[in-house]
Design a protein around this motif. Structure first.
Motif, mmCIF file in Angstrom:
data_model
loop_
_atom_site.group_PDB
_atom_site.id
_atom_site.type_symbol
_atom_site.label_atom_id
_atom_site.label_comp_id
_atom_site.label_asym_id
_atom_site.label_seq_id
_atom_site.Cartn_x
_atom_site.Cartn_y
_atom_site.Cartn_z
ATOM 1 N N MET A 198 94.285 26.329 31.501
ATOM 2 C CA MET A 198 95.179 25.403 32.176
ATOM 3 C C MET A 198 96.270 26.209 32.882
ATOM 4 O O MET A 198 96.876 27.100 32.309
ATOM 5 N N SER A 199 96.510 25.894 34.120
ATOM 6 C CA SER A 199 97.512 26.638 34.873
ATOM 7 C C SER A 199 98.924 26.149 34.560
ATOM 8 O O SER A 199 99.129 25.019 34.135
ATOM 9 N N THR A 200 99.874 27.009 34.790
ATOM 10 C CA THR A 200 101.281 26.685 34.565
ATOM 11 C C THR A 200 101.866 26.076 35.835
ATOM 12 O O THR A 200 101.745 26.665 36.910
ATOM 13 N N PRO A 201 102.490 24.892 35.743
ATOM 14 C CA PRO A 201 103.124 24.314 36.934
ATOM 15 C C PRO A 201 104.231 25.232 37.450
ATOM 16 O O PRO A 201 104.940 25.866 36.675
ATOM 17 N N LYS A 202 104.347 25.309 38.746
ATOM 18 C CA LYS A 202 105.348 26.165 39.372
ATOM 19 C C LYS A 202 106.275 25.319 40.240
ATOM 20 O O LYS A 202 105.882 24.277 40.722
ATOM 21 N N VAL A 203 107.486 25.795 40.430
ATOM 22 C CA VAL A 203 108.461 25.103 41.265
ATOM 23 C C VAL A 203 108.971 26.084 42.308
ATOM 24 O O VAL A 203 109.395 27.186 41.982
ATOM 25 N N MET A 204 108.917 25.683 43.562
ATOM 26 C CA MET A 204 109.483 26.489 44.638
ATOM 27 C C MET A 204 110.759 25.784 45.100
ATOM 28 O O MET A 204 110.733 24.588 45.407
ATOM 29 N N THR A 205 111.861 26.494 45.132
ATOM 30 C CA THR A 205 113.132 25.933 45.574
ATOM 31 C C THR A 205 113.515 26.571 46.901
ATOM 32 O O THR A 205 113.489 27.788 47.032
ATOM 33 N N VAL A 206 113.862 25.742 47.864
ATOM 34 C CA VAL A 206 114.309 26.209 49.172
ATOM 35 C C VAL A 206 115.714 25.670 49.384
ATOM 36 O O VAL A 206 115.947 24.475 49.236
ATOM 37 N N THR A 207 116.652 26.537 49.712
ATOM 38 C CA THR A 207 118.023 26.114 49.947
ATOM 39 C C THR A 207 118.363 26.321 51.415
ATOM 40 O O THR A 207 118.196 27.412 51.937
ATOM 41 N N LEU A 208 118.818 25.267 52.059
ATOM 42 C CA LEU A 208 119.283 25.350 53.436
ATOM 43 C C LEU A 208 120.764 25.041 53.440
ATOM 44 O O LEU A 208 121.211 24.098 52.790
ATOM 45 N N GLU A 209 121.520 25.820 54.166
ATOM 46 C CA GLU A 209 122.951 25.561 54.269
ATOM 47 C C GLU A 209 123.305 25.553 55.744
ATOM 48 O O GLU A 209 123.101 26.538 56.445
#
Length: 87
Positions: A1-12
């Motif tokens: 089973m794969s591990t869920p991943k989170v990609m965070t993108v910050t725009l300012e």
């Protein structure tokens, strides 16, 4: 089973001195979120994006005085805990 991943993108977005009404800010935010979602989906495999969460915050500060940091490689020396007895 794969591990869920989170990609965070910050725009300012740095804003000028002109008065900007809430409707335009909301529209700009929604356009930025939509563009980011489409760009990510265009690069990732089909079905990779399962959930997208976004939020907008409003920050009043002097843009010229914001701190900017440079990535540097730091080697952390491990410290021995003096309170633990030696084995």
């Amino acid at each position: 089973m794969s591990t869920p991943k989170v990609m965070t993108v910050t725009l300012e977005f740095e804003m000028g001195d002109r008065k900007i009404h809430a409707a335009r800010i909301k529209a700009a935010y929604e356009a930025a979120v939509s563009a980011a979602i489409e760009a990510a989906k265009g690069e990732l495999l089909d079905g990779s994006v399962t959930t997208v969460r976004s939020r907008m915050t409003w920050d009043y500060r002097w843009a010229e005085t914001s701190a900017q940091y440079t990535d540097v490689d730091v080697e952390w020396a491990e410290e021995e805990d003096e309170d633990e007895p030696e084995a």
